[in-house]
Design an enzyme around this catalytic site. Structure first.
Site, PDB file in Angstrom:
ATOM      1  N   GLY A 166       7.262  -4.214 -16.792  1.00  0.00           N
ATOM      2  CA  GLY A 166       8.599  -3.689 -16.517  1.00  0.00           C
ATOM      3  C   GLY A 166       9.576  -4.812 -16.186  1.00  0.00           C
ATOM      4  O   GLY A 166       9.220  -5.785 -15.512  1.00  0.00           O
ATOM      5  N   HIS A 209       5.866   3.499 -14.396  1.00  0.00           N
ATOM      6  CA  HIS A 209       4.604   3.042 -14.995  1.00  0.00           C
ATOM      7  C   HIS A 209       4.264   3.883 -16.232  1.00  0.00           C
ATOM      8  O   HIS A 209       3.775   3.361 -17.225  1.00  0.00           O
ATOM      9  CB  HIS A 209       3.445   3.212 -14.001  1.00  0.00           C
ATOM     10  CG  HIS A 209       3.517   2.330 -12.800  1.00  0.00           C
ATOM     11  ND1 HIS A 209       3.785   2.814 -11.540  1.00  0.00           N
ATOM     12  CD2 HIS A 209       3.349   0.990 -12.653  1.00  0.00           C
ATOM     13  CE1 HIS A 209       3.755   1.817 -10.669  1.00  0.00           C
ATOM     14  NE2 HIS A 209       3.517   0.696 -11.317  1.00  0.00           N
ATOM     15  N   ARG A 229       6.882   0.932  -3.921  1.00  0.00           N
ATOM     16  CA  ARG A 229       7.285   0.751  -2.518  1.00  0.00           C
ATOM     17  C   ARG A 229       8.308   1.800  -2.068  1.00  0.00           C
ATOM     18  O   ARG A 229       8.519   1.948  -0.868  1.00  0.00           O
ATOM     19  CB  ARG A 229       7.826  -0.658  -2.285  1.00  0.00           C
ATOM     20  CG  ARG A 229       6.749  -1.706  -2.328  1.00  0.00           C
ATOM     21  CD  ARG A 229       7.101  -2.986  -1.599  1.00  0.00           C
ATOM     22  NE  ARG A 229       5.921  -3.814  -1.407  1.00  0.00           N
ATOM     23  CZ  ARG A 229       5.479  -4.725  -2.271  1.00  0.00           C
ATOM     24  NH1 ARG A 229       6.144  -4.926  -3.388  1.00  0.00           N
ATOM     25  NH2 ARG A 229       4.380  -5.415  -2.032  1.00  0.00           N
ATOM     26  N   ASN A 243      -0.729   3.596  -7.563  1.00  0.00           N
ATOM     27  CA  ASN A 243       0.352   4.352  -6.918  1.00  0.00           C
ATOM     28  C   ASN A 243       1.457   4.594  -7.948  1.00  0.00           C
ATOM     29  O   ASN A 243       2.620   4.270  -7.733  1.00  0.00           O
ATOM     30  CB  ASN A 243       0.871   3.597  -5.687  1.00  0.00           C
ATOM     31  CG  ASN A 243       1.745   4.472  -4.818  1.00  0.00           C
ATOM     32  OD1 ASN A 243       1.631   5.701  -4.844  1.00  0.00           O
ATOM     33  ND2 ASN A 243       2.644   3.860  -4.080  1.00  0.00           N
TER      34      ASN A 243
END
Ligand code: PAF
Length: 284
Positions: free
Chosen positions: A152, A37, A192, A32
């Site tokens: 991260g 990312h 999220r 996702n």
């Protein structure tokens, strides 16, 4: 870009690249994917010859009643983004490839438990979460055998947990960290965020504002950490959040001294049913 689903195949490919003297950069994810990312992939590309990104929604790090089932699985879209970003290999194993006990081999009993740091903050709210993270990351490291791996800073505590077991257990991998990538309103990018409505995304900017407000108070010399935390929690709750914690810690996540020079302010809040985390590192 190749998409690989089995441990034997990823091992074969990595061995061939290593034979050619290529270095391997690794970005573990649960898919996702968002711009945050892709920045990790970019960093990995700048530090190594071949970049492998794993996509695996790890059941071991989700607790009872958490969003494992609902967690978005978007492999095709993710693969497109990774290809454009210049990633070389996507490693997307199935659950029974990672945890083969379900198909009758292995015992799936061994876990990496990092005491203390796993039990506070996120670990207190999500018992067993960091054992699940550390175990799957260790397994992925053993499968992919990267020279470098990028994580991260948004998951600040996760990063500390990973650095800890890598050092303790002598994994031959260098851990690199990437700063938090934010939306233009300051909201930290997160998979999220996909659960938030457009209105909630605007509202969620208040989390970063709360962290910045604490930072400005500390820079003014206010060091009553408990009061700063309480005020921020109260403010966020008035604005419609349900605060799990706002916590000011030293960089190792211990309680800070009044004179600590380097601090991190961590936040975990619910907006509706979505749990959002963020943090801000400050030097005084
Ligand atoms: O940060 C994540 O996405 C996950 O916790 C990780 C590191 C990929 C392990 O499943």
């Amino acid at each position: 870009m190749q998409i690989i689903h089995t441990i034997s195949e990823i091992r074969r490919l990595v061995a061939a690249y290593k034979q050619e003297g290529k270095t391997i950069g690794f970005v573990p994810t649960m898919g996702n994917l968002h711009q945050g990312h892709l920045e990790l992939v970019k960093m990995a590309l700048s530090k190594s010859d071949i970049v492998i990104c794993s996509i695996f929604v790890n059941p071991l790090q989700f607790g009872e009643g958490e969003d494992f089932e609902q967690y978005p699985r978007t492999l095709d879209k993710d693969a497109q983004k990774l290809k454009l970003a210049g990633c070389h290999i996507v490693f997307a194993p199935a659950v029974d490839e990672m945890y083969p006990h379900s198909k009758g081999s292995g015992c799936d009993q061994s876990q990496i438990i990092i005491p203390d740091i796993s039990d506070i903050l996120e670990g207190a709210a999500r018992p067993g979460h960091f054992t699940g993270v550390a175990t799957v990351v260790a397994k992925l490291f053993n499968m992919v055998q990267p020279d470098k791996a990028v994580f991260g800073i948004k998951d600040y505590q996760q990063l500390q947990v990973i650095k800890c077991f890598v050092q303790d257990l002598c994994f031959p991998v260098e851990i690199l960290s990437h700063s938090i990538v934010r939306e233009s309103n300051g909201l930290a990018m997160s998979s999220r965020n996909a659960f938030l409505s457009a209105e909630q995304k605007q509202q969620a900017a208040a989390i970063y504002q709360a962290l910045k407000h604490i930072e400005s108070q500390i820079h003014k010399g206010i060091r009553d950490y408990a009061a700063l935390q309480q005020q921020a929690e109260k403010q966020l709750n008035i604005q419609g959040f349900r605060t799990d914690y706002i916590s000011i810690r030293d960089v190792d996540l211990n309680m800070p001294e009044t004179e600590s020079k380097k601090l991190v302010i961590l936040a975990a809040v619910y907006l509706g049913n979505t749990r959002l985390i963020d943090n801000l590192q400050i030097s005084t």
